[in-house]
Design an enzyme around this catalytic site. Structure first.
Site, PDB file in Angstrom:
ATOM      1  N   PHE A   1       1.613  -3.625   3.861  1.00 21.67           N
ATOM      2  CA  PHE A   1       1.909  -4.945   4.389  1.00 21.67           C
ATOM      3  C   PHE A   1       3.366  -5.313   4.118  1.00 21.67           C
ATOM      4  O   PHE A   1       3.900  -5.033   3.049  1.00 21.67           O
ATOM      5  CB  PHE A   1       1.017  -5.996   3.736  1.00 21.67           C
ATOM      6  CG  PHE A   1      -0.425  -5.941   4.175  1.00 21.67           C
ATOM      7  CD1 PHE A   1      -0.774  -5.598   5.457  1.00 21.67           C
ATOM      8  CD2 PHE A   1      -1.439  -6.257   3.278  1.00 21.67           C
ATOM      9  CE1 PHE A   1      -2.101  -5.551   5.855  1.00 21.67           C
ATOM     10  CE2 PHE A   1      -2.767  -6.213   3.663  1.00 21.67           C
ATOM     11  CZ  PHE A   1      -3.095  -5.859   4.953  1.00 21.67           C
TER      12      PHE A   1
ATOM     13  N   CYS B   1       0.805  -1.224   0.000  1.00 18.20           N
ATOM     14  CA  CYS B   1       0.000   0.000   0.000  1.00 18.20           C
ATOM     15  C   CYS B   1       0.838   1.274   0.000  1.00 18.20           C
ATOM     16  O   CYS B   1       0.288   2.373   0.009  1.00 18.20           O
ATOM     17  CB  CYS B   1      -0.944  -0.015   1.196  1.00 18.20           C
ATOM     18  SG  CYS B   1      -2.017  -1.468   1.211  1.00 18.20           S
TER      19      CYS B   1
ATOM     20  N   HIS C   1      -1.723   8.030   6.610  1.00 20.10           N
ATOM     21  CA  HIS C   1      -2.131   6.785   5.938  1.00 20.10           C
ATOM     22  C   HIS C   1      -3.374   6.216   6.607  1.00 20.10           C
ATOM     23  O   HIS C   1      -4.336   5.843   5.937  1.00 20.10           O
ATOM     24  CB  HIS C   1      -0.987   5.780   5.992  1.00 20.10           C
ATOM     25  CG  HIS C   1      -1.287   4.478   5.320  1.00 20.10           C
ATOM     26  ND1 HIS C   1      -1.496   4.369   3.965  1.00 20.10           N
ATOM     27  CD2 HIS C   1      -1.412   3.211   5.826  1.00 20.10           C
ATOM     28  CE1 HIS C   1      -1.739   3.102   3.650  1.00 20.10           C
ATOM     29  NE2 HIS C   1      -1.690   2.386   4.760  1.00 20.10           N
TER      30      HIS C   1
ATOM     31  N   GLU D   1       1.280   4.482  13.486  1.00 21.61           N
ATOM     32  CA  GLU D   1       1.513   5.742  12.787  1.00 21.61           C
ATOM     33  C   GLU D   1       1.451   6.918  13.760  1.00 21.61           C
ATOM     34  O   GLU D   1       2.268   7.843  13.684  1.00 21.61           O
ATOM     35  CB  GLU D   1       0.497   5.931  11.670  1.00 21.61           C
ATOM     36  CG  GLU D   1       0.729   7.182  10.842  1.00 21.61           C
ATOM     37  CD  GLU D   1      -0.188   7.302   9.637  1.00 21.61           C
ATOM     38  OE1 GLU D   1       0.070   8.188   8.796  1.00 21.61           O
ATOM     39  OE2 GLU D   1      -1.152   6.513   9.538  1.00 21.61           O
TER      40      GLU D   1
ATOM     41  N   LYS E   1      -9.240   8.035   4.355  1.00 19.09           N
ATOM     42  CA  LYS E   1      -9.846   6.750   4.004  1.00 19.09           C
ATOM     43  C   LYS E   1     -11.293   6.635   4.464  1.00 19.09           C
ATOM     44  O   LYS E   1     -12.017   5.747   4.020  1.00 19.09           O
ATOM     45  CB  LYS E   1      -8.976   5.610   4.519  1.00 19.09           C
ATOM     46  CG  LYS E   1      -7.663   5.525   3.734  1.00 19.09           C
ATOM     47  CD  LYS E   1      -6.755   4.421   4.201  1.00 19.09           C
ATOM     48  CE  LYS E   1      -5.512   4.342   3.314  1.00 19.09           C
ATOM     49  NZ  LYS E   1      -4.658   5.540   3.363  1.00 19.09           N
TER      50      LYS E   1
ATOM     51  N   HIS F   1      -9.909   2.448   1.195  1.00 16.90           N
ATOM     52  CA  HIS F   1      -8.476   2.186   1.055  1.00 16.90           C
ATOM     53  C   HIS F   1      -8.218   1.715  -0.371  1.00 16.90           C
ATOM     54  O   HIS F   1      -8.620   0.625  -0.755  1.00 16.90           O
ATOM     55  CB  HIS F   1      -8.057   1.119   2.066  1.00 16.90           C
ATOM     56  CG  HIS F   1      -6.578   0.928   2.152  1.00 16.90           C
ATOM     57  ND1 HIS F   1      -5.672   1.602   1.349  1.00 16.90           N
ATOM     58  CD2 HIS F   1      -5.827   0.125   2.955  1.00 16.90           C
ATOM     59  CE1 HIS F   1      -4.453   1.229   1.653  1.00 16.90           C
ATOM     60  NE2 HIS F   1      -4.510   0.329   2.627  1.00 16.90           N
TER      61      HIS F   1
END
Length: 353
Positions: A340, A104, A244, A255, A274, A279
């Site tokens: 990931f 991502c 993010h 984060e 998001k 996403h």
């Protein structure tokens, strides 16, 4: 006819690239119509799978009808690089057409790679961002098995609730976001409208887990510091962060810990998009970079949709309820993407007068 030879991600990418190209003041059709040397223009797009449905559909046709039932376009329409190649075909760009695949973080890393290609003099202009179309039953089932998907009712508001106390996962989205990047000399020579400066970027790797983020946030913090340093700035210059924040429990906290550590207690407004968009996986960095650019250009920070009550452990100034004026002090906006496997990418954008 051309669209039938593209997967969905490539279709999204071509449409977004055309929009960006026109918005930059270039002529419809591409490089030749715009009087550009096609060898001095490049494409850099992020994608994880591109379009997962093509491979799934090809496998189904093989089982139902045998080898003769499988289209010869299955392979070229399956590769993640099809979005970049189709943009280069559509606009006749021959300088390069690169694809970045880093989960991502792909879209943000692709923009960073384009920044460097311009810095090093390899190209003068680059179309950069990300495109993705991964919504298929198998992919959705996999995310569900990971307990990564939100379970909320859309009729009650966005099920994606970044940084919220009651967040429980993300909502998958599809799309593309593309920026036109140019060397400053090239842009000013043609009198281009300049939204902001793509000032720098940073990368790091968690080296922690195949899917889960490092809860310490150390890898994310490294990418944040590298982006600010690459931009030739200081942490005190950061005026806004486009986070993010996928609305997963551990991801948002990692984060937040990184941002608190790097910003050192500065009161910096943070937004996560998001809740608006879902996403977009490999396209997330591209679309969110567009939003970060417009935040700088218009001086308005968008709110975080879906976050009714901020988790006490987040400890950030999360913009909610409505838009907020971008603070006047400082000139850097950071756009974050994490994926990931521990891929971390951060883009640093600078306000221009």
């Amino acid at each position: 006819q051309a669209a039938r030879r593209m997967n969905r991600a490539a279709q999204f990418a071509v449409l977004a690239a055309r929009e960006a190209w026109a918005d930059a003041g270039y002529a419809v059709g591409g490089t030749r119509e715009s009087g550009l040397d096609p060898e001095r223009v490049g494409v850099s797009l992020g994608a994880i799978l591109g379009d997962a449905s093509v491979l799934v559909g090809g496998d189904r046709k093989l089982r139902e009808r045998g080898p003769r039932g499988v289209s010869p376009l299955t392979t070229p329409m399956t590769v993640p690089s099809q979005a970049a190649s189709q943009v280069s075909l559509d606009l006749h760009i021959t300088g390069e057409a690169r694809t970045v695949t880093s989960a991502c973080a792909s879209g943000t890393e692709a923009i960073g790679q384009a920044v460097d290609r311009i810095r090093y003099g390899r190209v003068d202009v680059a179309l950069a961002g990300g495109a993705e179309a991964v919504i298929t039953p198998a992919i959705m089932a996999s995310f569900a098995a990971m307990r990564a998907l939100a379970e909320g009712d859309p009729s009650e508001g966005s099920p994606s609730r970044p940084f919220a106390k009651d967040r429980d996962g993300f909502v998958n989205g599809e799309g593309a976001g593309v920026l036109v990047l140019e060397s400053e000399e090239h842009a000013r020579a043609r009198g281009a409208r300049i939204y902001c400066e793509a000032a720098g970027w940073g990368l790091s790797a968690d080296a922690y887990h195949v899917a889960a983020p490092d809860p310490s946030g150390d890898g994310i913090a490294l990418a944040l510091r590298r982006a600010v340093g690459d931009a030739g700035g200081e942490v005190a210059d950061v005026v806004h962060v486009n986070a993010h924040a996928t609305a997963t429990v551990e991801g948002d906290l990692a984060e937040a810990r990184a941002l608190r550590g790097v910003l050192g207690g500065q009161d910096v407004p943070v937004t996560a998009l998001k809740g608006h968009l879902g996403h977009l996986q490999g396209a997330a960095g591209g679309v969110e970079a567009v939003a970060a650019v417009l935040t700088l250009h218009h001086g308005v920070v968008p709110p975080t949709v879906g976050c009714e009550e901020v988790d006490d452990e987040v400890g950030l100034d999360v913009v909610r309820d409505g838009p907020r004026a971008l603070p006047n002090s400082g000139d850097l906006v950071l756009s974050n993407s994490f994926g990931f496997g521990g891929h971390n990418a951060v883009l640093a954008l600078r306000r221009v007068s």
